[in-house]
Design an enzyme around this catalytic site. Structure first.
Site, PDB file in Angstrom:
ATOM      1  CG  HIS A  52      -1.981  -0.912   1.295  1.00 13.79           C
ATOM      2  ND1 HIS A  52      -1.797  -2.266   1.364  1.00 13.79           N
ATOM      3  CD2 HIS A  52      -3.332  -0.693   1.248  1.00 13.79           C
ATOM      4  CE1 HIS A  52      -2.998  -2.852   1.374  1.00 13.79           C
ATOM      5  NE2 HIS A  52      -3.935  -1.928   1.309  1.00 13.79           N
ATOM      6  CD  GLU A  64      -5.070   3.759   1.049  1.00 12.79           C
ATOM      7  OE1 GLU A  64      -4.144   3.178   1.653  1.00 12.79           O
ATOM      8  OE2 GLU A  64      -6.271   3.477   1.213  1.00 12.79           O
ATOM      9  CG  ASP A  79      -9.010  -1.400  -0.134  1.00 14.71           C
ATOM     10  OD1 ASP A  79      -8.182  -2.288   0.150  1.00 14.71           O
ATOM     11  OD2 ASP A  79      -8.920  -0.230   0.275  1.00 14.71           O
TER      12      ASP A  79
HETATM   13 ZN   LIG Z   1      -6.018  -2.235   0.845  1.00 12.82          ZN
END
Ligand SMILES: [Zn+2]
Length: 334
Positions: free
Chosen positions: A195, A198, A276
């Site tokens: 990740h 983001e 997600d």
């Molecule tokens: Zn995620």
């Protein structure tokens, strides 16, 4: 259009087990084990219905996290999540989870979590005719020791899983802090995704690729702000695992219509569409495709192209990919 999209055979690369437990199950489990629920309107308040900062979103996962009470909970919930995935016609899924996060409420042993999830996976693959691969997550905020422990676990179970991921608050826990364990996982042949970018600075994306050896990036939405990061992604063919509803709910983008998914595609970045934490955000993969068509100007052919991109970049074994292709996904090319 909904039916057409629902019927498409799909591939999903970025989906969290903990954020995929169906809402009725979270409620039922909370009752069964006398776990805390939000004092008012629990059905609504265990989900994220309006945009809020990422740390607040992660706090809402508390209710789903509490459901992992023992081995049986882990096995049953993993199976039910995979069933839900199959119902959305997803034929090849990479499901990720954080053993550290799941173990936390009851101090469950990490190896027990592996045994339970793998047993559910084996049953689901047979029952639903789907291909499943697990990615183990190291949660940034649990610190470096848990990261080392998660990497040890991933190495121990490397024949049974496909890769490892880093998740959580990147601003306070930047990628370089985890360089050592991730290099170790990479040397052991595990695939890496992280990740990154983001809601945080786009420069973390290149750091994650260079220092953590990530060959895919979770979200990476903020790359849109920095042409050098975009060029780097294009040059090294690193795909982004984008999740429109999630990106809107965590305030990574101000409005769904401003999601850069299409722009990335036009700039030559490899893009994949994902859900997600679908039950946390009240969405499905089909719904994410619908959003791309209704709000971001995608054609059905472009949606199909992103599914093929996901397939190409999947960490699953060639054997599993070939099987999914032959049985389901080859129809996407017609
Ligand atoms: Zn995620």
């Amino acid at each position: 259009m909904h039916h057409q999209l629902k019927n498409l055979p799909k591939v999903e690369l970025h989906r969290h087990l903990e954020g995929s437990i169906p809402v009725p199950l979270t409620l039922a489990w909370s009752k069964k084990y006398h776990l805390p629920l939000p004092p008012s309107e629990p059905e609504k308040n265990i989900q994220v219905k309006t945009p809020m900062p990422l740390p607040k979103v992660l706090e809402r996962l508390f209710y789903q996290q509490r459901c992992f009470q023992d081995r049986e909970s882990v096995e049953t919930l993993t199976y039910e999540v995979l069933k839900d995935i199959a119902l959305d016609n997803i034929k090849l899924i990479e499901l990720r989870f954080s053993p550290g996060f799941m173990a936390e409420p009851k101090n469950l042993p990490f190896d027990m979590i592996m045994e339970a999830t793998l047993s559910a996976k084996e049953r689901a693959e047979k029952d639903f005719n789907m291909e499943v691969g697990f990615i183990l997550i190291s949660s940034r905020d649990l610190g470096n020791d848990i990261c080392e422990e998660t990497v040890d676990l991933a190495i121990r179970w490397k024949k049974e899983i496909v890769g490892i991921d880093l998740a959580g608050d990147e601003t306070n826990f930047p990628p370089e802090l985890f360089e050592k364990p991730f290099q170790r996982a990479h040397k052991e042949g595990l695939f890496i995704t992280a990740h990154s970018g983001e809601v945080s600075h786009p420069s973390h994306i290149t750091t994650s690729i260079q220092k953590l050896k990530a060959s895919r990036i979770g979200h990476g939405v903020q790359a849109i702000q920095d042409p050098t990061v975009i060029q780097y992604l294009v040059k090294h063919k690193i795909p982004l695992e984008l999740c429109p509803t999630s990106n809107f709910m965590t305030k990574a983008i101000p409005h769904i219509k401003e999601h850069p998914l299409k722009k990335f595609m036009e700039l030559g970045v490899e893009v994949t569409i994902n859900s997600d934490d679908p039950t946390l955000f009240g969405t499905t993969l089909t719904q994410e495709y619908e959003i791309c068509m209704q709000s971001l100007g995608f054609s059905l052919e472009e949606i199909q192209k992103t599914i093929l991109t996901s397939f190409r970049h999947s960490f699953l074994s060639d054997e599993k990919k070939k099987r999914a292709w032959k049985q389901h996904l080859h129809t996407l090319e017609n």
